[in-house]
Enzyme design. Structure first.
Site, PDB file in Angstrom:
ATOM      1  N   ASP A 245      -4.412   0.539  -9.482  1.00 19.20           N
ATOM      2  CA  ASP A 245      -5.835   0.230  -9.624  1.00 19.20           C
ATOM      3  C   ASP A 245      -6.190  -0.023 -11.088  1.00 19.20           C
ATOM      4  OD1 ASP A 245      -5.706   0.895  -6.990  1.00 19.20           O
ATOM      5  OD2 ASP A 245      -6.724   2.825  -7.197  1.00 19.20           O
TER       6      ASP A 245
ATOM      7  N   SER B 203     -25.600   8.537 -15.389  1.00 21.96           N
ATOM      8  CA  SER B 203     -25.264   7.605 -14.321  1.00 21.96           C
ATOM      9  C   SER B 203     -26.551   7.055 -13.719  1.00 21.96           C
ATOM     10  CB  SER B 203     -24.446   8.314 -13.233  1.00 21.96           C
ATOM     11  OG  SER B 203     -24.551   7.579 -12.029  1.00 21.96           O
TER      12      SER B 203
ATOM     13  N   GLY C 152     -12.803   2.574  -1.003  1.00 17.11           N
ATOM     14  CA  GLY C 152     -11.417   2.100  -1.104  1.00 17.11           C
ATOM     15  C   GLY C 152     -11.312   0.876  -1.990  1.00 17.11           C
ATOM     16  N   LEU C 153     -12.319   0.647  -2.846  1.00 18.40           N
ATOM     17  CA  LEU C 153     -12.321  -0.541  -3.704  1.00 18.40           C
ATOM     18  C   LEU C 153     -12.174  -0.150  -5.167  1.00 18.40           C
ATOM     19  CD1 LEU C 153     -15.172  -2.481  -1.849  1.00 18.40           C
ATOM     20  CD2 LEU C 153     -12.698  -2.711  -1.544  1.00 18.40           C
ATOM     21  N   SER C 154     -11.727   1.073  -5.374  1.00 19.77           N
ATOM     22  CA  SER C 154     -11.340   1.521  -6.696  1.00 19.77           C
ATOM     23  C   SER C 154     -12.474   1.624  -7.698  1.00 19.77           C
ATOM     24  CB  SER C 154     -10.255   0.577  -7.219  1.00 19.77           C
ATOM     25  OG  SER C 154      -9.573   1.222  -8.221  1.00 19.77           O
TER      26      SER C 154
ATOM     27  N   GLU D 254       0.838  -1.205   0.000  1.00 21.00           N
ATOM     28  CA  GLU D 254       0.000   0.000   0.000  1.00 21.00           C
ATOM     29  C   GLU D 254       0.872   1.254   0.000  1.00 21.00           C
ATOM     30  OE1 GLU D 254      -3.133   0.033  -1.155  1.00 21.00           O
ATOM     31  OE2 GLU D 254      -3.693  -1.300   0.490  1.00 21.00           O
ATOM     32  N   HIS D 255       0.471   2.206  -0.833  1.00 19.79           N
ATOM     33  CA  HIS D 255       1.232   3.453  -1.008  1.00 19.79           C
ATOM     34  C   HIS D 255       2.654   3.166  -1.485  1.00 19.79           C
ATOM     35  CE1 HIS D 255      -1.764   6.389   0.370  1.00 19.79           C
ATOM     36  NE2 HIS D 255      -2.193   5.397   1.113  1.00 19.79           N
TER      37      HIS D 255
HETATM   38  C1  GLA Z   1      -5.293   4.589  -4.291  1.00 19.25           C
HETATM   39  C2  GLA Z   1      -4.524   4.936  -5.556  1.00 19.25           C
HETATM   40  C3  GLA Z   1      -3.486   3.844  -5.875  1.00 19.25           C
HETATM   41  C4  GLA Z   1      -2.617   3.525  -4.667  1.00 19.25           C
HETATM   42  C5  GLA Z   1      -3.451   3.307  -3.407  1.00 19.25           C
HETATM   43  C6  GLA Z   1      -2.617   3.185  -2.163  1.00 19.25           C
HETATM   44  O1  GLA Z   1      -6.063   3.453  -4.503  1.00 19.25           O
HETATM   45  O2  GLA Z   1      -5.394   5.079  -6.651  1.00 19.25           O
HETATM   46  O3  GLA Z   1      -2.713   4.241  -6.977  1.00 19.25           O
HETATM   47  O4  GLA Z   1      -1.661   4.525  -4.460  1.00 19.25           O
HETATM   48  O5  GLA Z   1      -4.390   4.355  -3.204  1.00 19.25           O
HETATM   49  O6  GLA Z   1      -1.828   2.047  -2.220  1.00 19.25           O
END
Ligand code: GLA
Length: 389
Positions: free
Chosen positions: A171, A67, A123-125, A33-34
């Site tokens: 992501d 949407s 946080g699931l993109s 992560e990060h």
């Molecule tokens: C978000 C960003 C990713 C990544 C994560 C943390 O999801 O879009 O690119 O940096 O945070 O890992």
């Protein structure tokens, strides 16, 4: 969950044309992560929840998008100057269209309808899922096809230029390239992706959505990225031959930390150790060493909480409560942080009791019902087919 046929029908009803359909998944990052914007390693899976786009061509340069989740429509003309960073979902629509054009594909215009089962801000993109579904649709209407990597990087660029989040490539790459029952180890410098089969699981990955919603652009995300750059500048000035924090070796870490002011020392320690944990996690997965994998996940959380400082009270509570439950092998926040979801590794026969216990304790503590579910590793983006009656 939308079915392809239902979306096609709704599209036909609204825009009187048969659409082409595309989808892309959300993701859960298992560990790493990060690290992506520090050129490091990440290990995400795609989840079953997906974003769908139905699309038909127009010839007048107008892009119109509806949407279904939000019940909102928006349109813009490709012939006018672009607008950026309005803080709305259509920044992604305009961003993808403009970036695709800037990369040499003229677009004639499009009617688009969007639906999604990826929760927003969890946080699931959901962002990358939308970018990839839109990107496939716009390219298909223009009769072009790009490699998944190319489309993923276009999504990242749209996010930088039109949404204002300086995200890394994780992501979008996993959304574009994921394969069922596999995690994807991504080397974010070379963009090399390696499929890692999930061990035949006596344990499950459980997602816990805290329902604390974050806004990445408004949060500390861009600031963390800047701190990492700043740490690299400091270390280079002190004679470290590094391009990014990925290049700092674990053996040199202690020496480097003494030279960095707070909080850059803590940020650096997180990134270097998280890269090492991610590669160790791949090893643990290949050897089906679930205890080891769990420990690495929990180590990642502690580091994100104390060193990178991107967790929050609700995520810490989920992780602590989970780790007290029988059968929970590891737990961590996933994604950017500041809210969103946690991912837990739980022995199969402990899943039900752990979920019930976390749900109850969380509801008692915060007065909010979190959402917990077992997730499997799903497939990446793809065209979909539908029959319209
Ligand atoms: C978000 C960003 C990713 C990544 C994560 C943390 O999801 O879009 O690119 O940096 O945070 O890992």
């Amino acid at each position: 969950m939308t079915s392809a046929s239902e979306l096609a029908q709704a599209f036909n009803h609204r825009y009187s044309a048969p659409p082409r359909l595309f989808s892309a998944p959300g993701r859960v990052n298992l560990i790493g992560e990060h690290t992506d914007y520090n050129d490091g390693w990440v290990l995400p899976i795609a989840i079953r929840a997906r974003t769908w786009v139905a699309a038909a061509a127009r010839a007048d340069g107008i892009v119109r998008a509806y949407s279904r989740q939000l019940g909102e429509e928006y349109e813009f003309s490709l012939r006018r100057a672009p607008a950026t960073c309005r803080g709305k979902w259509f920044d992604y629509v305009e961003g993808m269209a403009r970036v695709i054009e800037a990369r040499g594909v003229p677009l004639g215009g499009a009617d688009l309808m969007i639906d999604s089962s990826v929760p927003l801000g969890a946080g699931l993109s959901s962002s990358a899922a939308l970018e990839l579904a839109l990107g496939q649709a716009l390219l298909s209407l223009a009769d072009r096809s790009w490699s998944p990597q190319e489309l993923a990087l276009a999504g990242q660029m749209a996010e930088h230029q039109f949404v204002g989040v300086a995200c890394g490539p994780m992501d979008q790459l996993v959304g574009a390239l994921a394969r069922e029952n596999h995690a994807l180890l991504i080397d974010c410098r070379s963009k090399e992706c390696t499929e890692v089969p999930l061990p035949s699981m006596a344990a499950k990955f459980v997602v816990c959505d805290t329902r604390v919603r974050h806004r990445l652009a408004a949060s500390g995300y861009n600031w963390r990225r800047e701190e990492c750059r700043e740490a690299v500048r400091h270390l280079r000035a002190m004679g470290f031959a590094i391009e990014s924090l990925r290049d700092l070796r674990v053996e040199d870490l202690e020496r480097a930390l003494k030279l960095l002011p707070a909080p850059l020392d803590r940020r650096t320690r997180h990134v270097v150790q998280e890269n090492a944990r991610t590669r160790a996690a791949v090893d643990a997965m290949r050897r089906s060493h679930l205890q080891g994998l769990g420990r690495l996940m929990t180590g990642s959380h502690v580091s994100l909480r104390d060193d990178f400082e991107v967790s929050c009270r609700e995520l810490d509570f989920v992780v602590e409560t989970a780790l007290r439950c029988q059968g929970v092998l590891g737990a961590r926040m996933t994604g950017a942080g500041f809210g969103g979801s946690a991912v837990l590794l739980v022995e199969e026969n402990g899943v039900e009791a752990a979920c019930a216990s976390i749900e109850n304790s969380f509801a008692q503590e915060f007065g909010v019902q979190p959402e917990l579910y077992v997730t499997e590793a799903g497939a990446g983006m793809r065209p979909e087919s539908a029959t319209v009656h």
